[in-house]
Scaffold this motif. Structure first.
Motif, short mmCIF file in Angstrom:
data_model
loop_
_atom_site.label_atom_id
_atom_site.label_comp_id
_atom_site.label_asym_id
_atom_site.label_seq_id
_atom_site.Cartn_x
_atom_site.Cartn_y
_atom_site.Cartn_z
N LEU A 162 0.87 -1.30 -0.07
CA LEU A 162 -0.10 0.04 0.08
C LEU A 162 0.93 1.25 0.09
O LEU A 162 0.64 2.16 -0.58
CB LEU A 162 -1.10 -0.08 1.16
N PHE A 163 1.95 1.35 0.81
CA PHE A 163 2.92 2.42 0.82
C PHE A 163 3.57 2.69 -0.42
O PHE A 163 3.43 3.64 -0.86
CB PHE A 163 3.86 2.06 1.91
N ALA A 164 3.91 1.68 -1.02
CA ALA A 164 4.76 1.64 -2.34
C ALA A 164 3.83 2.28 -3.49
O ALA A 164 4.06 2.94 -4.16
CB ALA A 164 5.15 0.57 -2.92
N PHE A 165 2.44 1.65 -3.58
CA PHE A 165 1.52 2.15 -4.64
C PHE A 165 1.25 3.28 -4.42
O PHE A 165 1.16 4.40 -5.29
CB PHE A 165 0.29 1.39 -4.36
N VAL A 166 0.95 4.01 -3.17
CA VAL A 166 0.66 5.43 -2.82
C VAL A 166 1.76 6.28 -3.13
O VAL A 166 1.79 7.44 -3.81
CB VAL A 166 0.05 5.57 -1.52
N ALA A 167 3.04 5.91 -2.78
CA ALA A 167 4.38 6.63 -2.95
C ALA A 167 4.47 6.78 -4.16
O ALA A 167 4.82 7.93 -4.85
CB ALA A 167 5.42 6.04 -2.24
N GLY A 168 4.54 5.64 -5.16
CA GLY A 168 4.88 5.87 -6.43
C GLY A 168 3.72 6.51 -7.40
O GLY A 168 4.18 7.49 -8.35
N ALA A 169 2.53 6.48 -6.84
CA ALA A 169 1.37 7.58 -7.51
C ALA A 169 1.68 8.88 -7.17
O ALA A 169 1.22 9.83 -8.03
CB ALA A 169 -0.01 6.98 -7.02
N ALA A 170 2.12 9.21 -5.77
CA ALA A 170 2.13 10.60 -5.47
C ALA A 170 3.67 11.02 -6.17
O ALA A 170 3.72 12.40 -6.56
CB ALA A 170 2.57 10.76 -4.19
N LEU A 171 4.70 10.37 -6.11
CA LEU A 171 5.90 10.83 -6.87
C LEU A 171 5.90 11.05 -8.31
O LEU A 171 6.53 11.96 -8.62
CB LEU A 171 7.14 9.98 -6.20
N TRP A 172 5.06 10.18 -8.87
CA TRP A 172 5.05 10.21 -10.28
C TRP A 172 3.62 9.85 -10.66
O TRP A 172 3.38 8.80 -11.26
CB TRP A 172 6.11 9.29 -11.20
N PRO A 173 2.74 10.73 -10.61
CA PRO A 173 1.28 10.53 -10.92
C PRO A 173 1.11 10.42 -12.29
O PRO A 173 1.43 11.02 -13.29
CB PRO A 173 0.56 11.73 -10.61
N PRO A 174 0.40 9.27 -12.82
CA PRO A 174 0.19 8.89 -14.23
C PRO A 174 -0.79 10.01 -14.81
O PRO A 174 -1.67 10.41 -14.29
CB PRO A 174 -0.78 7.44 -14.20
N GLY A 175 -0.36 10.26 -16.18
CA GLY A 175 -1.05 11.32 -16.71
C GLY A 175 -1.00 12.70 -16.06
O GLY A 175 -1.31 13.65 -16.81
N ALA A 176 -0.54 13.27 -15.07
CA ALA A 176 -0.24 14.52 -14.35
C ALA A 176 1.10 14.65 -13.81
O ALA A 176 1.14 14.81 -12.49
CB ALA A 176 -1.28 14.47 -13.37
N VAL A 177 2.09 14.52 -14.57
CA VAL A 177 3.53 14.50 -14.09
C VAL A 177 3.78 16.05 -13.88
O VAL A 177 4.24 16.80 -14.86
CB VAL A 177 4.49 13.92 -15.27
N TYR A 178 3.63 16.39 -12.64
CA TYR A 178 4.05 17.86 -12.28
C TYR A 178 5.47 18.14 -12.01
O TYR A 178 6.06 19.15 -12.04
CB TYR A 178 3.26 18.07 -10.75
N TRP A 179 6.45 17.09 -12.50
CA TRP A 179 7.64 17.23 -12.43
C TRP A 179 8.44 17.84 -13.57
O TRP A 179 9.41 18.28 -13.73
CB TRP A 179 8.50 16.00 -12.27
N GLU A 180 7.46 17.89 -14.59
CA GLU A 180 7.64 18.55 -15.86
C GLU A 180 7.92 20.09 -15.82
O GLU A 180 8.83 20.43 -16.61
CB GLU A 180 6.69 18.30 -17.01
N ALA A 181 7.42 20.85 -14.99
CA ALA A 181 7.85 22.18 -14.60
C ALA A 181 9.07 22.17 -13.97
O ALA A 181 9.84 23.48 -14.53
CB ALA A 181 6.60 22.64 -13.56
N LEU A 182 9.52 21.68 -13.29
CA LEU A 182 10.97 21.41 -12.74
C LEU A 182 11.97 21.06 -13.71
O LEU A 182 12.86 21.79 -13.96
CB LEU A 182 10.95 20.55 -11.55
N ALA A 183 11.78 19.98 -14.66
CA ALA A 183 12.37 19.78 -15.76
C ALA A 183 12.61 20.80 -16.67
O ALA A 183 13.73 20.87 -17.32
CB ALA A 183 11.98 18.59 -16.14
N ALA A 184 11.51 21.58 -16.97
CA ALA A 184 11.74 22.76 -17.84
C ALA A 184 12.42 23.82 -17.21
O ALA A 184 13.21 24.35 -18.10
CB ALA A 184 10.20 23.23 -18.08
N ILE A 185 12.66 24.00 -16.00
CA ILE A 185 13.53 24.92 -15.45
C ILE A 185 15.12 24.50 -15.00
O ILE A 185 16.04 24.90 -15.75
CB ILE A 185 12.88 25.51 -14.10
N ALA A 186 15.10 23.23 -14.63
CA ALA A 186 16.24 22.97 -14.14
C ALA A 186 16.96 21.69 -14.96
O ALA A 186 18.06 21.36 -14.90
CB ALA A 186 16.22 22.42 -12.69
N GLY A 187 16.26 21.05 -15.69
CA GLY A 187 16.44 19.94 -16.57
C GLY A 187 16.17 18.54 -16.07
O GLY A 187 15.69 18.53 -15.02
#
Length: 130
Positions: free
Chosen positions: A25-50
């Protein structure tokens, strides 16, 4: 004869199944929170910092989360790995069925997150605050 880890009445005597279930349960929730399918909010950081910085941030957070989970629950690393594997299979199956992705990148990304969660759990088990 009693199997290892089971009592005579078939109950999970040492809590291994329970611990692996919590870890799943922890791994499933952590994976979804760290890299949400279809809504990757890390793209904003990647656009700025790579991309390397964004992936490093995700990996670092996964390490910290794994360490915190292991220390907070006292779950053994092998049970975190076993539960994480169950969560990985469930998550990859759900993504394949619900999203029909174009390529296999999600297998690698979530596999990396799982590896960092387990590595964090291992580190959490050896780091002391004394």
């Amino acid at each position: 004869m009693v199997d290892a880890g089971r009592s005579a009445d078939g109950v999970d005597a040492d809590g291994g199944i329970r611990d692996a279930g919590r870890a799943a349960l922890f791994a499933f929730v952590a994976g979804a929170a760290l890299w949400p399918p279809g809504a990757v909010y890390w793209e904003a950081l990647a656009a700025i910092a790579g991309d390397a910085v964004a992936l490093g941030a995700v990996a670092g957070l996964a390490l910290v989360l794994g360490a915190m989970f292991a220390r907070a629950t006292g779950t053994a690393v092998r049970r975190v790995a076993a539960g994480g594997l169950v969560a990985y299979v469930a998550g990859m199956t759900a993504i394949e069925l619900a999203m029909e992705p174009d390529g296999p990148a999600h297998f690698v990304l979530y596999g990396g997150i799982l590896a960092c969660l387990v590595a964090g759990a291992a580190l959490g088990g050896v780091i002391t605050t004394d």
